[in-house]
Write a protein that holds these residues in place. Sequence first.
Motif, PDB file in Angstrom:
ATOM      1  N   TYR A   1       1.032  -1.137  -0.136  1.00  0.00           N
ATOM      2  CA  TYR A   1      -0.568  -0.472   0.025  1.00  0.00           C
ATOM      3  C   TYR A   1       0.433   0.925  -0.130  1.00  0.00           C
ATOM      4  O   TYR A   1       0.335   1.890  -0.201  1.00  0.00           O
ATOM      5  CB  TYR A   1      -0.649  -0.033   1.131  1.00  0.00           C
ATOM      6  CG  TYR A   1      -1.847  -1.163   0.877  1.00  0.00           C
ATOM      7  CD1 TYR A   1      -3.749  -0.114   0.044  1.00  0.00           C
ATOM      8  CD2 TYR A   1      -2.036  -1.957   1.898  1.00  0.00           C
ATOM      9  CE1 TYR A   1      -4.305  -1.203   0.173  1.00  0.00           C
ATOM     10  CE2 TYR A   1      -3.691  -2.959   1.107  1.00  0.00           C
ATOM     11  CZ  TYR A   1      -4.465  -2.839   0.816  1.00  0.00           C
ATOM     12  OH  TYR A   1      -5.876  -3.281   0.330  1.00  0.00           O
ATOM     13  N   ALA A   2       2.314   1.014  -0.721  1.00  0.00           N
ATOM     14  CA  ALA A   2       3.394   2.372   0.600  1.00  0.00           C
ATOM     15  C   ALA A   2       4.324   2.504  -0.407  1.00  0.00           C
ATOM     16  O   ALA A   2       4.740   1.401   0.181  1.00  0.00           O
ATOM     17  CB  ALA A   2       2.789   2.771   1.420  1.00  0.00           C
ATOM     18  N   SER A   3       4.704   3.277  -0.851  1.00  0.00           N
ATOM     19  CA  SER A   3       6.296   3.260  -1.548  1.00  0.00           C
ATOM     20  C   SER A   3       6.583   4.507  -0.309  1.00  0.00           C
ATOM     21  O   SER A   3       6.609   5.763  -0.406  1.00  0.00           O
ATOM     22  CB  SER A   3       6.465   3.615  -3.058  1.00  0.00           C
ATOM     23  OG  SER A   3       8.472   3.048  -3.193  1.00  0.00           O
ATOM     24  N   ILE A   4       7.923   3.559   0.506  1.00  0.00           N
ATOM     25  CA  ILE A   4       8.671   4.888   1.503  1.00  0.00           C
ATOM     26  C   ILE A   4       9.769   5.396   1.100  1.00  0.00           C
ATOM     27  O   ILE A   4      10.928   4.255   1.104  1.00  0.00           O
ATOM     28  CB  ILE A   4       8.041   4.632   3.196  1.00  0.00           C
ATOM     29  CG1 ILE A   4       7.221   4.057   3.022  1.00  0.00           C
ATOM     30  CG2 ILE A   4       8.859   5.538   3.939  1.00  0.00           C
ATOM     31  CD1 ILE A   4       6.812   2.352   4.368  1.00  0.00           C
ATOM     32  N   THR A   5      10.030   6.904   0.932  1.00  0.00           N
ATOM     33  CA  THR A   5      11.715   7.094   0.853  1.00  0.00           C
ATOM     34  C   THR A   5      12.323   7.907   2.063  1.00  0.00           C
ATOM     35  O   THR A   5      11.354   8.998   2.262  1.00  0.00           O
ATOM     36  CB  THR A   5      11.797   7.691  -0.472  1.00  0.00           C
ATOM     37  OG1 THR A   5      10.490   6.655  -1.708  1.00  0.00           O
ATOM     38  CG2 THR A   5      12.705   8.205  -1.029  1.00  0.00           C
ATOM     39  N   LEU A   6      13.172   7.812   2.716  1.00  0.00           N
ATOM     40  CA  LEU A   6      13.846   8.417   3.710  1.00  0.00           C
ATOM     41  C   LEU A   6      14.882   8.650   2.758  1.00  0.00           C
ATOM     42  O   LEU A   6      16.287   8.503   2.046  1.00  0.00           O
ATOM     43  CB  LEU A   6      13.738   7.337   4.628  1.00  0.00           C
ATOM     44  CG  LEU A   6      15.094   7.859   5.398  1.00  0.00           C
ATOM     45  CD1 LEU A   6      14.127   8.827   6.253  1.00  0.00           C
ATOM     46  CD2 LEU A   6      15.730   7.319   6.431  1.00  0.00           C
ATOM     47  N   SER A   7      14.981   9.927   2.593  1.00  0.00           N
ATOM     48  CA  SER A   7      16.529  10.964   1.989  1.00  0.00           C
ATOM     49  C   SER A   7      16.703  11.393   3.516  1.00  0.00           C
ATOM     50  O   SER A   7      16.101  12.451   4.189  1.00  0.00           O
ATOM     51  CB  SER A   7      16.302  11.742   1.322  1.00  0.00           C
ATOM     52  OG  SER A   7      15.246  12.916   1.273  1.00  0.00           O
ATOM     53  N   TYR A   8      18.479  11.684   3.995  1.00  0.00           N
ATOM     54  CA  TYR A   8      18.832  12.405   4.486  1.00  0.00           C
ATOM     55  C   TYR A   8      20.489  12.694   4.279  1.00  0.00           C
ATOM     56  O   TYR A   8      21.559  12.201   3.244  1.00  0.00           O
ATOM     57  CB  TYR A   8      18.448  11.287   6.054  1.00  0.00           C
ATOM     58  CG  TYR A   8      19.614  10.639   5.722  1.00  0.00           C
ATOM     59  CD1 TYR A   8      20.956  10.343   6.636  1.00  0.00           C
ATOM     60  CD2 TYR A   8      19.388   8.943   5.649  1.00  0.00           C
ATOM     61  CE1 TYR A   8      21.477   8.900   6.961  1.00  0.00           C
ATOM     62  CE2 TYR A   8      20.185   8.393   5.807  1.00  0.00           C
ATOM     63  CZ  TYR A   8      20.816   7.559   6.088  1.00  0.00           C
ATOM     64  OH  TYR A   8      21.735   7.051   6.584  1.00  0.00           O
ATOM     65  N   PHE A   9      20.976  13.583   5.389  1.00  0.00           N
ATOM     66  CA  PHE A   9      22.433  13.695   4.995  1.00  0.00           C
ATOM     67  C   PHE A   9      23.742  12.295   5.788  1.00  0.00           C
ATOM     68  O   PHE A   9      23.235  12.584   7.271  1.00  0.00           O
ATOM     69  CB  PHE A   9      23.143  15.598   5.772  1.00  0.00           C
ATOM     70  CG  PHE A   9      24.462  15.531   5.348  1.00  0.00           C
ATOM     71  CD1 PHE A   9      25.671  15.546   3.983  1.00  0.00           C
ATOM     72  CD2 PHE A   9      25.289  15.609   6.355  1.00  0.00           C
ATOM     73  CE1 PHE A   9      26.450  15.643   3.856  1.00  0.00           C
ATOM     74  CE2 PHE A   9      26.877  15.684   6.279  1.00  0.00           C
ATOM     75  CZ  PHE A   9      27.561  16.550   4.704  1.00  0.00           C
TER      76      PHE A   9
ATOM     77  N   THR B   1      19.838   7.476   0.432  1.00  0.00           N
ATOM     78  CA  THR B   1      18.137   7.258   0.048  1.00  0.00           C
ATOM     79  C   THR B   1      17.772   6.145   0.839  1.00  0.00           C
ATOM     80  O   THR B   1      18.906   5.070   0.667  1.00  0.00           O
ATOM     81  CB  THR B   1      17.995   7.697  -1.133  1.00  0.00           C
ATOM     82  OG1 THR B   1      18.259   8.871  -1.886  1.00  0.00           O
ATOM     83  CG2 THR B   1      16.605   7.686  -1.262  1.00  0.00           C
ATOM     84  N   VAL B   2      17.118   5.717   1.519  1.00  0.00           N
ATOM     85  CA  VAL B   2      16.493   4.721   1.815  1.00  0.00           C
ATOM     86  C   VAL B   2      15.514   3.887   1.599  1.00  0.00           C
ATOM     87  O   VAL B   2      14.104   5.165   1.548  1.00  0.00           O
ATOM     88  CB  VAL B   2      16.688   4.075   3.363  1.00  0.00           C
ATOM     89  CG1 VAL B   2      16.333   3.201   3.764  1.00  0.00           C
ATOM     90  CG2 VAL B   2      18.057   4.614   3.828  1.00  0.00           C
ATOM     91  N   LYS B   3      15.220   3.393   0.906  1.00  0.00           N
ATOM     92  CA  LYS B   3      13.601   3.234   0.518  1.00  0.00           C
ATOM     93  C   LYS B   3      12.846   1.523   1.180  1.00  0.00           C
ATOM     94  O   LYS B   3      13.496   0.609   1.837  1.00  0.00           O
ATOM     95  CB  LYS B   3      13.634   2.877  -0.817  1.00  0.00           C
ATOM     96  CG  LYS B   3      14.060   4.223  -1.457  1.00  0.00           C
ATOM     97  CD  LYS B   3      13.548   3.604  -3.851  1.00  0.00           C
ATOM     98  CE  LYS B   3      13.584   4.982  -3.925  1.00  0.00           C
ATOM     99  NZ  LYS B   3      12.993   5.900  -4.104  1.00  0.00           N
ATOM    100  N   SER B   4      11.909   1.480   1.153  1.00  0.00           N
ATOM    101  CA  SER B   4      10.477   0.496   1.797  1.00  0.00           C
ATOM    102  C   SER B   4      10.098   0.950   0.879  1.00  0.00           C
ATOM    103  O   SER B   4       9.001   1.450   1.403  1.00  0.00           O
ATOM    104  CB  SER B   4      10.989   0.889   3.017  1.00  0.00           C
ATOM    105  OG  SER B   4      10.659  -0.185   4.021  1.00  0.00           O
ATOM    106  N   ASP B   5       9.410  -0.509   1.801  1.00  0.00           N
ATOM    107  CA  ASP B   5       7.878  -0.621   1.278  1.00  0.00           C
ATOM    108  C   ASP B   5       6.638  -0.622   2.555  1.00  0.00           C
ATOM    109  O   ASP B   5       7.303  -0.970   3.845  1.00  0.00           O
ATOM    110  CB  ASP B   5       7.282  -1.449   0.214  1.00  0.00           C
ATOM    111  CG  ASP B   5       7.807  -1.954  -1.191  1.00  0.00           C
ATOM    112  OD1 ASP B   5       7.707  -0.409  -1.515  1.00  0.00           O
ATOM    113  OD2 ASP B   5       8.497  -3.214  -1.816  1.00  0.00           O
TER     114      ASP B   5
END
Length: 518
Positions: A364-372, A381-385
């Motif tokens: 139900y979701a594509s989740i994207t985490l971006s950070y320095f 970048t880290v991705k999860s479902d």
Amino acid sequence: MPEVNIQTAPIKTKDHIQLLATPEYLEYHPLQATSCWVDLNLTAPTYEGKDNTRAPVDLVAVIDRSISMSGEKIELVKDTLQFVLTQLTAKDRLCLIVYDDSVNLIFDLTNVTEDNKSDLSCKINSVHTRGSTNLCGGLLKGMQVILSRTDDKADVASVLLLTDGLANQGISTTGGILKAMKDPFQLKKRKRRMRKLKKRKKRIIIPSIQGQVIKKKRKKKRKKKRKKKRKITNIDLTEEFTGTVYTFGYGSDHNATMLKDISQAANGVYFFIDTNEKIPESFADCLGGLLSTVGQNISLKVELSNGATITEFIAKKTPTFNANKTSAEVALGDLQSEEQRDVLMELQLPVCSDLGADGGILNYASITLSYFNVMSSVMETVKSDLPVPRTNTGKPKTSNPLIDKQKNRILTMKALEDAKKKADEGKYEEGRDLLLVCKNKIANSITREEVMVKGMIDDIDDMYDGMIDAGKYKSYGKSRVINALQSHIQQRSNFQAAPGKIMSYETKCKAGMKKKKK
């Protein structure tokens, strides 16, 4: 049907932030539209504590030296700054600014080398008390120092603002200070003054009787030249302040709401120091966190699919949504070693009859985490479902402990906020009743034995005692409830708990730094 693991596997790399998306229940009926609570958890890696592996820091200490700081307070502050010197290394820089009626730079950002420490120590010891409290002037000067950096900028930069009283010189209202923080050099005011000056300099032209144009001479002659103001060089005037501001309020006379708002505006936290003895501990807690910063400028984006929509989104900052609430994005500031950030999200899931009677798993979701990444100095970048079982096998409808714990946190925040409103109106007993109801709910939850949840209960007990009457609330309760509320919103420690009490969100790095100070 085989057992379904509903947790998305976190990213298991040593030096990276982990991302975990978890729905509340083990399954959701495929033939029924239903709501679904989801916890999006970010967990920072553990900083190993080696100076050669951590990022350098630029610290600007902005100290109130008004007359009310005389005696033990100012001596404890100076002693604490001496401790800070011992914890910084040659790659770190320290700056000291003091303020009373005016603002004075004791020393600019200076590398804390072995050769420099003795000189810096002497300058710290030379600070003495006098005058009133130009808090805004000191704060803006500290921010200017951070913004004025050119070469060798540390990725971690922070202003530490300390006061025991009310701002009574310069800009003294919360709204005025927050506005000034958006333009620390007051460039907009300068531009307005320059425009006015140019208008005055314009020649006034009037026609003569003969139709000729003559110039009207001014009665008073201006000075030929004014002293040129120091130019701000090597600064990107469009650059936003990317450092943090941590505020420390001592005793019962400071404006806790103002200090909380200042810190919140610059991604820091407010420390309430109710006794002089807690000055060193509070500094150590803050320093331990700053020296273990692992991620900055964290942004989380959620994009839904398969007909799901967002009905609620609870995060430390206000998110932005698209028009039909199928995506959301939120900034989450920075993360220090071992810290966690949680976004609690409620989704509305549609009927999915296409899966058939047995159902199945839908993402139900594509989740994207971006950070320095501060450790490696690169953007990551880290991705999860978000896989959710749409089945009907009759599994027990027991709430996931991760989500139950976050619901307890939200419940605590709501109770503290509502109780504060009652206490501000003088309705102390009503405020205490709200806290008691919240405590009972948490004490009966499935996560009541977890350390973080026990810390929430200790906080509620503390607030309860702080709302006994007007005197207690004014001297302690109000500042403490503001302090605790921000701690639970930020998921970051900012108070030194009494012996035997649990302090929520304390990390090993912070505890270790406080142990060193003792």
